[in-house]
Enzyme design. Structure first.
Site, short mmCIF file in Angstrom:
data_model
loop_
_atom_site.label_atom_id
_atom_site.label_comp_id
_atom_site.label_asym_id
_atom_site.label_seq_id
_atom_site.Cartn_x
_atom_site.Cartn_y
_atom_site.Cartn_z
N ARG A 265 41.59 39.22 37.30
CA ARG A 265 41.58 40.41 38.14
C ARG A 265 42.25 40.13 39.49
O ARG A 265 42.93 40.99 40.05
CB ARG A 265 40.15 40.91 38.34
CG ARG A 265 40.09 42.21 39.13
CD ARG A 265 38.68 42.78 39.22
NE ARG A 265 38.28 43.40 37.97
CZ ARG A 265 37.25 43.01 37.24
NH1 ARG A 265 36.53 41.97 37.63
NH2 ARG A 265 36.93 43.63 36.13
N SER A 266 42.06 38.93 40.03
CA SER A 266 42.64 38.61 41.34
C SER A 266 44.16 38.70 41.31
O SER A 266 44.78 39.16 42.26
CB SER A 266 42.20 37.21 41.79
OG SER A 266 42.62 36.23 40.86
#
Length: 346
Positions: free
Chosen positions: A283-284
Site C-alpha cells: 500500500r505504501s
C-alpha cells in the site's frame, strides 16, 4: 442572506505539512485520506473546514440523495441508473459546492452506512433505504474528529468505503449499494489513545502536528485570530488573493493529474524506500506514487521528480514503520529517505 465566512486556509500560521496533505487529497482523493495527529488547539478542524471553501463546485444529479455525478455513468446510484434508463436525453443537473460532513463520535453503524426497511422489502418487494453518513459524504469531505475514540468496526467501515468508492449495506439477504467517494480526514490526540496499526496503515497520509514554539509566530496566531473575530469580512478580503491562488492550484491539479508522467525510475525509488523502511505490504508504494503525482500536479509540473517524492515521503511512511520491541531502534525515516534519494540523484 448574510454571508458566512470561514477562517481562510492561507491565513493559518505554520502547519505547512498538514495543509499540503489536505491539498494533495483534494487533488486526488484516491490517495486514501489523511490522518492528522496532534495536541488540541493546533488548527486541525479549522484547516479542514477552510479547505472546503477552496474546492471547485461540481455538477450533481438534481434530486439525488447521493449527489451523483451526471457525467460518470459508471458510478451512478441505482435510482439514477433507473432514471437514465427511462430514456431521458440527460439527467437533470445542478451546481453544488463541496462541504464538510462530520461523523458524530457516538454514531452507530446504521447511522454511518444507512438502514434498509426489511419489512417493506419482504412484504412489498420494494427497496426502501434510509441513507446514512456515507451517503451524505459522497463527493464531499468526510471529517472524523477523535477517530481513535470510534469503535474499530466503524473505522473499518469508513476505510473500506473510502478505498472502494462504494458503500454496500446487506440485511437478511437484501442488499443496497451506492457510490461513496469522499475526501477522508481523521484527527486525533494520541494522548487519548492510539489507532491499531492495521487501521493506521489504511490512511493514505499521516501528519503529526504540534503547537508552534517560535515566540513571534505564536504572537502572530493570536493577532490573526483577534483580527478575524473583530471583522471576518475585512480579514477574509485581505487574504482573498492568497485564497484564490490556492484554489487555482487545486483546480489545476485536479484537471492535470491524469496527464502527469510517472517514470519507472521514480517507481523504483519508491519501492527502495518501502524495502529499506521494512513496511508491510504494497500500500505504501501505491500511496506514495499517487501522492507524488498529486504534488507534481499541484506544482504545475508535467513529470514526477525526486523532489516530489521527498515532499510526500514523510507523510506516506511515518505511520507505517514497524514498532520495534524492547527499546531497540528501527530505521530512521529521515536518514533513509535522504540516503536513498541522494544515491539516486548521484
Amino acid at each position: 442572506m448574510a454571508v458566512r465566512y470561514t477562517f481562510p486556509f492561507s491565513a493559518i500560521v505554520g502547519q505547512e505539512r498538514m495543509k499540503l496533505a489536505l491539498c494533495l487529497n483534494a487533488v486526488h482523493p484516491r490517495i486514501g485520506g489523511v490522518l492528522i495527529r496532534g495536541e488540541r488547539g493546533t488548527g486541525k478542524s479549522t484547516a479542514v473546514r477552510a479547505l472546503a471553501r477552496l474546492l471547485p463546485e461540481h455538477d450533481v444529479v438534481m434530486g439525488c440523495h447521493f449527489a451523483c455525478d451526471p457525467d460518470d455513468l459508471e458510478a451512478l446510484c441505482v435510482d439514477c441508473r433507473e432514471r437514465a434508463a427511462l430514456g431521458e436525453p440527460a439527467l437533470p443537473r445542478e451546481r453544488r459546492r463541496m462541504r464538510v460532513v462530520e461523523l458524530p463520535i457516538n454514531a452507530s453503524e446504521d447511522r454511518v452506512v444507512g438502514t434498509i426497511d426489511l419489512e417493506a422489502a419482504l412484504k412489498e418487494g420494494s427497496r426502501r433505504f434510509e441513507p446514512g453518513v456515507l451517503a451524505e459524504a459522497n463527493r464531499n469531505i468526510l471529517y472524523v474528529d477523535e477517530v481513535n475514540l470510534l469503535d474499530d468496526h466503524i473505522v473499518d467501515v469508513l476505510l473500506d468505503a473510502a478505498a472502494m468508492g462504494v458503500n454496500v449495506v446487506e440485511r437478511e439477504g437484501v442488499s443496497v449499494m451506492h457510490p461513496s467517494r469522499f475526501i477522508l480526514v481523521g484527527t486525533m490526540n494520541p494522548e487519548e489513545g492510539e489507532l491499531r496499526p492495521q487501521l493506521l496503515d489504511r490512511f493514505g497520509l499521516c501528519v503529526d502536528v504540534e503547537g508552534i514554539r517560535d515566540l513571534e509566530r505564536r504572537v502572530e496566531i493570536v493577532e490573526q485570530r483577534a483580527s478575524w473575530e473583530d471583522d471576518p469580512a475585512a480579514f477574509y478580503e485581505r487574504h482573498a488573493a492568497q485564497e484564490e491562488e490556492v484554489r487555482a492550484r487545486i483546480a489545476e491539479g485536479i484537471s492535470t493529474f491524469p496527464e502527469i508522467a510517472l517514470p519507472r525510475a521514480i517507481l523504483r525509488l519508491i519501492a527502495q524506500l518501502s524495502i529499506a523502511l521494512e513496511v508491510d505490504g504494497h500500500r505504501s508504494d501505491l500511496v506514495c506514487a499517487r501522492a507524488a503525482q498529486a504534488k507534481a500536479a499541484y506544482d504545475s509540473a508535467e513529470v514526477v521528480e525526486l523532489s516530489h517524492v521527498t515532499d510526500v515521503a514523510q507523510m506516506v511512511f511515518s505511520h507505517r514503520l514497524r514498532a520495534v520491541p524492547f527499546g531497540k531502534s528501527g530505521p530512521n525515516l529521515g536518514e533513509v529517505i535522504s540516503r536513498i534519494v541522494g544515491q539516486m540523484a548521484s
